[in-house]
Design a protein around this motif. Sequence first.
Motif, PDB file in Angstrom:
ATOM      1  N   PHE A 160      70.980  64.281  -6.986  1.00 52.71           N
ATOM      2  CA  PHE A 160      69.694  63.625  -7.221  1.00 52.71           C
ATOM      3  C   PHE A 160      69.109  64.055  -8.565  1.00 52.71           C
ATOM      4  O   PHE A 160      68.663  63.220  -9.351  1.00 52.71           O
ATOM      5  CB  PHE A 160      68.711  63.955  -6.096  1.00 52.71           C
ATOM      6  N   TRP A 161      69.099  65.343  -8.834  1.00 53.42           N
ATOM      7  CA  TRP A 161      68.522  65.827 -10.091  1.00 53.42           C
ATOM      8  C   TRP A 161      69.326  65.350 -11.290  1.00 53.42           C
ATOM      9  O   TRP A 161      68.755  65.029 -12.339  1.00 53.42           O
ATOM     10  CB  TRP A 161      68.435  67.354 -10.057  1.00 53.42           C
ATOM     11  N   GLN A 162      70.637  65.282 -11.146  1.00 50.60           N
ATOM     12  CA  GLN A 162      71.441  64.783 -12.255  1.00 50.60           C
ATOM     13  C   GLN A 162      71.191  63.300 -12.477  1.00 50.60           C
ATOM     14  O   GLN A 162      71.087  62.845 -13.621  1.00 50.60           O
ATOM     15  CB  GLN A 162      72.926  65.025 -11.984  1.00 50.60           C
ATOM     16  N   SER A 163      71.081  62.531 -11.396  1.00 45.83           N
ATOM     17  CA  SER A 163      70.795  61.097 -11.524  1.00 45.83           C
ATOM     18  C   SER A 163      69.428  60.872 -12.148  1.00 45.83           C
ATOM     19  O   SER A 163      69.256  59.974 -12.991  1.00 45.83           O
ATOM     20  CB  SER A 163      70.872  60.425 -10.153  1.00 45.83           C
ATOM     21  N   SER A 174      64.339  49.960 -16.812  1.00 45.80           N
ATOM     22  CA  SER A 174      65.193  51.124 -17.042  1.00 45.80           C
ATOM     23  C   SER A 174      65.455  51.909 -15.763  1.00 45.80           C
ATOM     24  O   SER A 174      66.418  52.683 -15.699  1.00 45.80           O
ATOM     25  CB  SER A 174      64.550  52.049 -18.085  1.00 45.80           C
ATOM     26  N   PHE A 175      64.618  51.709 -14.749  1.00 49.62           N
ATOM     27  CA  PHE A 175      64.822  52.410 -13.478  1.00 49.62           C
ATOM     28  C   PHE A 175      65.365  51.499 -12.380  1.00 49.62           C
ATOM     29  O   PHE A 175      65.646  51.984 -11.285  1.00 49.62           O
ATOM     30  CB  PHE A 175      63.510  53.033 -13.000  1.00 49.62           C
ATOM     31  N   ARG A 176      65.506  50.213 -12.657  1.00 47.76           N
ATOM     32  CA  ARG A 176      65.977  49.329 -11.594  1.00 47.76           C
ATOM     33  C   ARG A 176      67.325  48.671 -11.897  1.00 47.76           C
ATOM     34  O   ARG A 176      67.864  47.949 -11.058  1.00 47.76           O
ATOM     35  CB  ARG A 176      64.937  48.247 -11.296  1.00 47.76           C
ATOM     36  N   LEU A 177      67.880  48.915 -13.066  1.00 49.51           N
ATOM     37  CA  LEU A 177      69.166  48.321 -13.388  1.00 49.51           C
ATOM     38  C   LEU A 177      70.281  49.073 -12.665  1.00 49.51           C
ATOM     39  O   LEU A 177      70.383  50.293 -12.753  1.00 49.51           O
ATOM     40  CB  LEU A 177      69.398  48.364 -14.897  1.00 49.51           C
ATOM     41  N   VAL A 178      71.108  48.340 -11.960  1.00 50.50           N
ATOM     42  CA  VAL A 178      72.190  48.970 -11.200  1.00 50.50           C
ATOM     43  C   VAL A 178      73.491  48.172 -11.286  1.00 50.50           C
ATOM     44  O   VAL A 178      74.563  48.726 -11.090  1.00 50.50           O
ATOM     45  CB  VAL A 178      71.771  49.148  -9.723  1.00 50.50           C
ATOM     46  N   ASP A 179      73.390  46.886 -11.632  1.00 54.58           N
ATOM     47  CA  ASP A 179      74.568  46.008 -11.609  1.00 54.58           C
ATOM     48  C   ASP A 179      75.670  46.515 -12.530  1.00 54.58           C
ATOM     49  O   ASP A 179      76.831  46.606 -12.140  1.00 54.58           O
ATOM     50  CB  ASP A 179      74.188  44.581 -12.036  1.00 54.58           C
ATOM     51  N   HIS A 180      75.289  46.821 -13.788  1.00 58.40           N
ATOM     52  CA  HIS A 180      76.310  47.205 -14.751  1.00 58.40           C
ATOM     53  C   HIS A 180      76.902  48.574 -14.431  1.00 58.40           C
ATOM     54  O   HIS A 180      78.043  48.859 -14.779  1.00 58.40           O
ATOM     55  CB  HIS A 180      75.757  47.179 -16.167  1.00 58.40           C
ATOM     56  N   VAL A 181      76.136  49.435 -13.744  1.00 58.26           N
ATOM     57  CA  VAL A 181      76.683  50.733 -13.339  1.00 58.26           C
ATOM     58  C   VAL A 181      77.775  50.530 -12.285  1.00 58.26           C
ATOM     59  O   VAL A 181      78.827  51.174 -12.330  1.00 58.26           O
ATOM     60  CB  VAL A 181      75.568  51.650 -12.802  1.00 58.26           C
ATOM     61  N   VAL A 182      77.529  49.635 -11.341  1.00 57.14           N
ATOM     62  CA  VAL A 182      78.502  49.355 -10.283  1.00 57.14           C
ATOM     63  C   VAL A 182      79.801  48.821 -10.878  1.00 57.14           C
ATOM     64  O   VAL A 182      80.906  49.226 -10.491  1.00 57.14           O
ATOM     65  CB  VAL A 182      77.924  48.349  -9.261  1.00 57.14           C
ATOM     66  N   ALA A 194      78.141  61.437 -14.372  1.00 54.06           N
ATOM     67  CA  ALA A 194      77.564  61.482 -15.715  1.00 54.06           C
ATOM     68  C   ALA A 194      76.776  60.224 -16.051  1.00 54.06           C
ATOM     69  O   ALA A 194      75.897  60.247 -16.917  1.00 54.06           O
ATOM     70  CB  ALA A 194      78.664  61.687 -16.756  1.00 54.06           C
ATOM     71  N   SER A 195      77.064  59.107 -15.385  1.00 55.56           N
ATOM     72  CA  SER A 195      76.336  57.863 -15.645  1.00 55.56           C
ATOM     73  C   SER A 195      75.618  57.355 -14.398  1.00 55.56           C
ATOM     74  O   SER A 195      75.228  56.186 -14.343  1.00 55.56           O
ATOM     75  CB  SER A 195      77.293  56.786 -16.160  1.00 55.56           C
ATOM     76  N   SER A 196      75.448  58.215 -13.413  1.00 54.01           N
ATOM     77  CA  SER A 196      74.749  57.821 -12.188  1.00 54.01           C
ATOM     78  C   SER A 196      73.253  57.751 -12.453  1.00 54.01           C
ATOM     79  O   SER A 196      72.640  58.719 -12.906  1.00 54.01           O
ATOM     80  CB  SER A 196      75.042  58.829 -11.071  1.00 54.01           C
ATOM     81  N   LEU A 197      72.663  56.588 -12.195  1.00 58.92           N
ATOM     82  CA  LEU A 197      71.218  56.415 -12.326  1.00 58.92           C
ATOM     83  C   LEU A 197      70.583  56.487 -10.945  1.00 58.92           C
ATOM     84  O   LEU A 197      71.259  56.400  -9.921  1.00 58.92           O
ATOM     85  CB  LEU A 197      70.900  55.083 -13.005  1.00 58.92           C
ATOM     86  N   LEU A 198      69.265  56.631 -10.920  1.00 63.45           N
ATOM     87  CA  LEU A 198      68.580  56.890  -9.649  1.00 63.45           C
ATOM     88  C   LEU A 198      68.767  55.750  -8.657  1.00 63.45           C
ATOM     89  O   LEU A 198      69.040  55.979  -7.475  1.00 63.45           O
ATOM     90  CB  LEU A 198      67.094  57.149  -9.906  1.00 63.45           C
ATOM     91  N   LEU A 199      68.628  54.515  -9.113  1.00 64.47           N
ATOM     92  CA  LEU A 199      68.781  53.385  -8.192  1.00 64.47           C
ATOM     93  C   LEU A 199      70.217  53.265  -7.714  1.00 64.47           C
ATOM     94  O   LEU A 199      70.467  52.895  -6.554  1.00 64.47           O
ATOM     95  CB  LEU A 199      68.325  52.086  -8.861  1.00 64.47           C
ATOM     96  N   TYR A 200      71.174  53.574  -8.572  1.00 63.57           N
ATOM     97  CA  TYR A 200      72.574  53.546  -8.138  1.00 63.57           C
ATOM     98  C   TYR A 200      72.822  54.621  -7.081  1.00 63.57           C
ATOM     99  O   TYR A 200      73.573  54.393  -6.121  1.00 63.57           O
ATOM    100  CB  TYR A 200      73.506  53.758  -9.323  1.00 63.57           C
ATOM    101  N   TYR A 201      72.202  55.783  -7.246  1.00 62.28           N
ATOM    102  CA  TYR A 201      72.368  56.843  -6.250  1.00 62.28           C
ATOM    103  C   TYR A 201      71.757  56.415  -4.914  1.00 62.28           C
ATOM    104  O   TYR A 201      72.310  56.694  -3.847  1.00 62.28           O
ATOM    105  CB  TYR A 201      71.729  58.130  -6.752  1.00 62.28           C
TER     106      TYR A 201
END
Length: 291
Positions: free
Chosen positions: A64-67, A223-231, A241-248
């Motif tokens: 969580f903290w890393q994301s 910046s906090f709700r984008l998740v599509d491109h991470v998936v 290293a590229s995990s964002l909060l919404l993806y987590y």
Amino acid sequence: MSRLRRDVAGWLLVLPAAVLLVTFTHVPAVATAYHSLFSTPKSGRPAMWIGPANYQAMAADPVFWQSLGNNLLFAMGTIPTSMALALAMALLVNDRLRGRAFLRLSYFTPTILPMIAVANIWLFFYTPGYGLLEQVTGLFGLPSHNWLGSRDTALACLIVVTVWKEAGFFMIFYLAALQAIAPALAEAASIEGAGRWYFFRRVTFPLLMPTTLFVLVNAVINSFRLVDHVVVMTRGGPDNASSLLLYYIYDVGFKFWDTGYAAALTMVLLVILASMAIGQFLLLERRIHYR
């Protein structure tokens, strides 16, 4: 009596939007806060009240903290860059130059592309060995690099994709605001001998502050709700290293099916976004010039 009828008519006009807002925003937020205080129901075991246990687990969760840290870096990389680029593009296509209609279309095209399609296009650009970026760096004799598979470059690659996708969208708002500025102001400044940079700094940019506030709030939320491109591009890797909060949150809720913990993570995300939005309005409201 006429005032009462006017008030009732006004509330009736607002009622459809208010119902939608409450149904799809406030009710889900309250339900999420409620579920964050319960454990995840399992087969043969209903959800149980556990109070703040999910939030306590979150405080001790390194992923969580890393994301969250990745998301803050992602926001610092995308927000100022996309806004500055959007303003520069709007200033360019607002001038009288040949082909400005084509330029406007070119700048706005990435906005209308689906995020999944954009991610797949850039996935090819970043492919090691034969991707477009590899072809360009190869011309300068640079060694091959796994851009999305390296902890040092994965998040930066996502930032580049996001800026490319969002700058054209924000440009439209800046362009509309520039076209709403009275030409008489520029004419008066020219008569007084003011240069273009001085006019922009003293007249144009202050008049763009309402638009800047609107764009800033949207950029922060994006910046906090984008998740599509991470998936599609990294799945949060390598090594988160590229995990964002919404993806987590997506990972916890739909991969591990820990809905209680995912609800607690969602509440933290909502609090962060609400705090940032309120802070932006309080800090920037004094500098805004409404006409």
